[in-house]
Design a protein around this motif. Structure first.
Motif, short mmCIF file in Angstrom:
data_model
loop_
_atom_site.label_atom_id
_atom_site.label_comp_id
_atom_site.label_asym_id
_atom_site.label_seq_id
_atom_site.Cartn_x
_atom_site.Cartn_y
_atom_site.Cartn_z
N GLU A 1 45.82 43.28 46.83
CA GLU A 1 46.22 42.03 47.46
C GLU A 1 46.04 42.09 48.96
N SER A 2 45.87 40.91 49.55
CA SER A 2 45.80 40.81 51.01
C SER A 2 46.21 39.40 51.42
N TYR B 1 43.29 33.93 43.93
CA TYR B 1 43.87 33.38 45.14
C TYR B 1 45.21 32.70 44.84
N ARG C 1 40.77 31.05 41.02
CA ARG C 1 40.02 32.28 40.84
C ARG C 1 38.55 32.03 41.10
N ASP C 2 37.87 33.04 41.61
CA ASP C 2 36.43 33.02 41.80
C ASP C 2 35.87 34.17 40.98
N SER D 1 45.01 36.67 48.66
CA SER D 1 43.85 37.04 47.84
C SER D 1 44.17 38.31 47.07
N CYS D 2 43.51 38.45 45.93
CA CYS D 2 43.64 39.66 45.12
C CYS D 2 42.26 40.02 44.60
N ALA D 3 41.71 41.10 45.11
CA ALA D 3 40.39 41.57 44.68
C ALA D 3 40.56 42.50 43.48
N LYS E 1 33.20 36.44 42.50
CA LYS E 1 33.67 37.40 43.49
C LYS E 1 34.73 38.35 42.94
N GLY E 2 35.19 38.09 41.72
CA GLY E 2 36.24 38.93 41.14
C GLY E 2 37.53 38.85 41.92
N THR E 3 37.88 37.65 42.38
CA THR E 3 39.02 37.47 43.27
C THR E 3 39.94 36.36 42.78
N SER F 1 38.73 44.99 40.69
CA SER F 1 37.56 45.78 40.32
C SER F 1 37.78 46.37 38.93
#
Length: 123
Positions: free
Chosen positions: A6-7, A79, A71-72, A21-23, A75-77, A25
């Motif tokens: 998260e950021s 929000y 969600r995107d 945001s949450c990336a 980008k695997g993200t 992987s």
């Protein structure tokens, strides 16, 4: 290996907006149900919002109309757009991933968690 990072959390004033945001992987984001939870000091971790792989959303009553989850997949993200923030929104915000699409609001229905990002709303 699945990782959620998260950021975006920071100190803001009441009435401000903020986007978290949450990336994700690990190659499973696209097919996974995702959610945001939050934990205020001295309280249990609580459901905020969720989004399915096919973009169905759900919100807690306390944030409905103010917060938007999205969600995107490219980008695997994940929000969380937070508008009209209130001091009661102060908490550590966590993103979570549900491998089995249980699509619930319980912490026990999510398999992977991020480390959290602090949101503080001053009055």
């Amino acid at each position: 290996q699945v990782q959620l990072v998260e950021s975006g959390g920071r100190l803001v004033q009441a009435g401000d907006s903020l986007r978290l945001s949450c990336a994700v992987s690990g190659g499973i984001f696209t097919s996974s149900h995702m959610a945001w939870f939050r934990q205020a000091p001295g309280k249990e971790r609580a459901f905020v919002a969720s989004i399915s792989w096919d973009l169905n959303t759900d919100y807690s009553d306390s944030v409905k109309g103010r917060f938007t989850i999205s969600r995107d997949n490219a980008k695997g993200t994940l929000y969380l757009q937070m508008n009209s923030l209130e001091p009661e929104d102060t908490a550590v915000y966590y993103c979570a991933l549900d491998l089995y699409s249980r699509m619930g609001a319980s912490i026990f229905e999510y398999d992977y968690w991020g480390q959290g990002t602090q949101v503080t709303v001053s009055s």
